[in-house]
Design an enzyme around this catalytic site. Structure first.
Site, PDB file in Angstrom:
ATOM      1  N   SER A   1       0.836  -1.204   0.000  1.00 16.50           N
ATOM      2  CA  SER A   1       0.000   0.000   0.000  1.00 16.50           C
ATOM      3  C   SER A   1       0.872   1.256   0.000  1.00 16.50           C
ATOM      4  CB  SER A   1      -0.891   0.005   1.236  1.00 16.50           C
ATOM      5  OG  SER A   1      -0.087  -0.022   2.399  1.00 16.50           O
TER       6      SER A   1
ATOM      7  N   CYS B   1       2.320  -6.989   1.594  1.00 18.19           N
ATOM      8  CA  CYS B   1       1.395  -6.215   2.419  1.00 18.19           C
ATOM      9  C   CYS B   1       0.453  -7.230   3.049  1.00 18.19           C
ATOM     10  CB  CYS B   1       0.628  -5.245   1.526  1.00 18.19           C
ATOM     11  SG  CYS B   1      -0.679  -4.346   2.367  1.00 18.19           S
TER      12      CYS B   1
HETATM   13  N1  DGL Z   1       2.050  -2.549   5.232  1.00 17.26           N
HETATM   14  C1  DGL Z   1       0.722  -3.013   5.184  1.00 17.26           C
HETATM   15  C2  DGL Z   1       0.611  -4.374   5.831  1.00 17.26           C
HETATM   16  O1  DGL Z   1       1.536  -5.105   5.873  1.00 17.26           O
HETATM   17  C3  DGL Z   1      -0.366  -2.163   5.746  1.00 17.26           C
HETATM   18  C4  DGL Z   1      -0.256  -0.721   5.756  1.00 17.26           C
HETATM   19  C5  DGL Z   1      -1.578  -0.065   5.485  1.00 17.26           C
HETATM   20  O2  DGL Z   1      -2.433   0.000   6.363  1.00 17.26           O
HETATM   21  O3  DGL Z   1      -1.719   0.375   4.351  1.00 17.26           O
HETATM   22  O4  DGL Z   1      -0.421  -4.748   6.311  1.00 17.26           O
END
Ligand code: DGL
Length: 284
Positions: free
Chosen positions: A19, A81
């Protein structure tokens, strides 16, 4: 849009998606482990954070990203993510991929992590810290139960952490309050938790602060290296896919938001200076 790596032989770079910046903590470990491949990173910063968004929205955004990676010739896309892995991966794998070019693959970060995380815990009581989306999906408890029947998984959503990190406030004194609050809420669920998994790719930036609020005997685990090891293993087991991944050691970075902001922030996550290009997903 220039098809940067496109080749007639359906070879291309490995796509890595997040994201925003968080996936760079995973890419960093992947590049350390597998420097020979080419990588194309894309952060959907313009629409981050994903963690508080609905299933439909995260699915829709992630599918758009995957389609873009495929257009660039990526044979394999890693959803670095957890939120996208929890909310969109299965539907993309089951419903969308069969309608697209059949040889391309999309992998997430939850399965490789849940395969191994049970081995870290002596007490078989594991704490999971993630976004609201990841926690509410229950993906971690469900997957961990498959690999480690009887394991006890305690979850805590940390909705303030991604905004603090994205705004470069994660080292500030103000961040201590929210780190302590969520850690306490997790540890109160069971005194037996001996392993805490950072199930959001942004959270490794907070690891030093997190450790300040956790007993010394409790280990705090980030998933970058786990995912990198798992990708190495996957490519060893899938020779056709391995051949489709180009190997010039090149890296390219795209963001859907400001390249100046991305380049200023990305180094903190990736450990090196980054020069990104802008991408307008709506124009695809
Ligand atoms: N880095 C993302 C994850 O691993 C989430 C960050 C977001 O909330 O966009 O869940």
């Amino acid at each position: 849009m220039v098809l940067y790596f496109y080749s007639m032989h359906e070879q291309g770079p490995i796509g890595v998606f997040d994201s925003g910046y968080g996936g760079l903590t995973v890419l960093k470990e992947i590049v350390n482990k597998l420097p020979q491949y080419d990588y194309l990173y894309m952060g959907d910063n313009a629409r981050a954070p994903y963690g508080t968004r609905s299933f439909e929205t995260v699915y829709h955004y992630t599918l758009e990203a995957v389609q873009w990676f495929f257009k660039q010739g990526c044979p394999l896309v890693i959803l670095a993510c957890n939120t996208a892995s929890a909310k969109a991966l299965r539907t993309i794998q089951q419903n969308d991929l069969p309608k697209m070019n059949g040889s391309r693959r999309v992998l997430g970060v939850i399965r490789p992590t849940t395969e191994i995380i049970g081995n870290y815990s002596q007490t078989k009581n594991v704490g999971v810290l993630g976004t609201k989306g990841t926690v509410l999906s229950n993906s971690y408890p469900i997957e961990m139960e498959k690999f480690y029947p009887g394991i006890r998984v305690f979850q805590q959503a940390c909705p303030m952490w991604v905004p603090l990190i994205e705004n470069n406030e994660h080292r500030s004194k103000g961040a201590d309050f929210f780190v302590e609050e969520y850690i306490d809420a997790l540890l109160q669920q069971s005194p037996k938790i001996d392993t805490i998994l950072l199930a959001c790719t942004h959270y490794p930036l907070l690891i030093d602060k997190i450790k300040q609020f956790v007993p010394a005997s409790t280990q705090v685990v980030s998933q970058g290296e786990i995912v990198a090891n798992s990708l190495k293993d996957y490519l060893q087991r899938h020779a056709e896919m391995e051949k489709s991944c180009t190997k010039n050691g090149k890296l390219a970075f795209y963001t859907t938001d400001s390249i100046d902001d991305f380049d200023n922030q990305a180094g903190v996550f990736f450990g090196k200076k980054v020069n990104s290009m802008h991408l307008d997903l709506s124009a695809q």
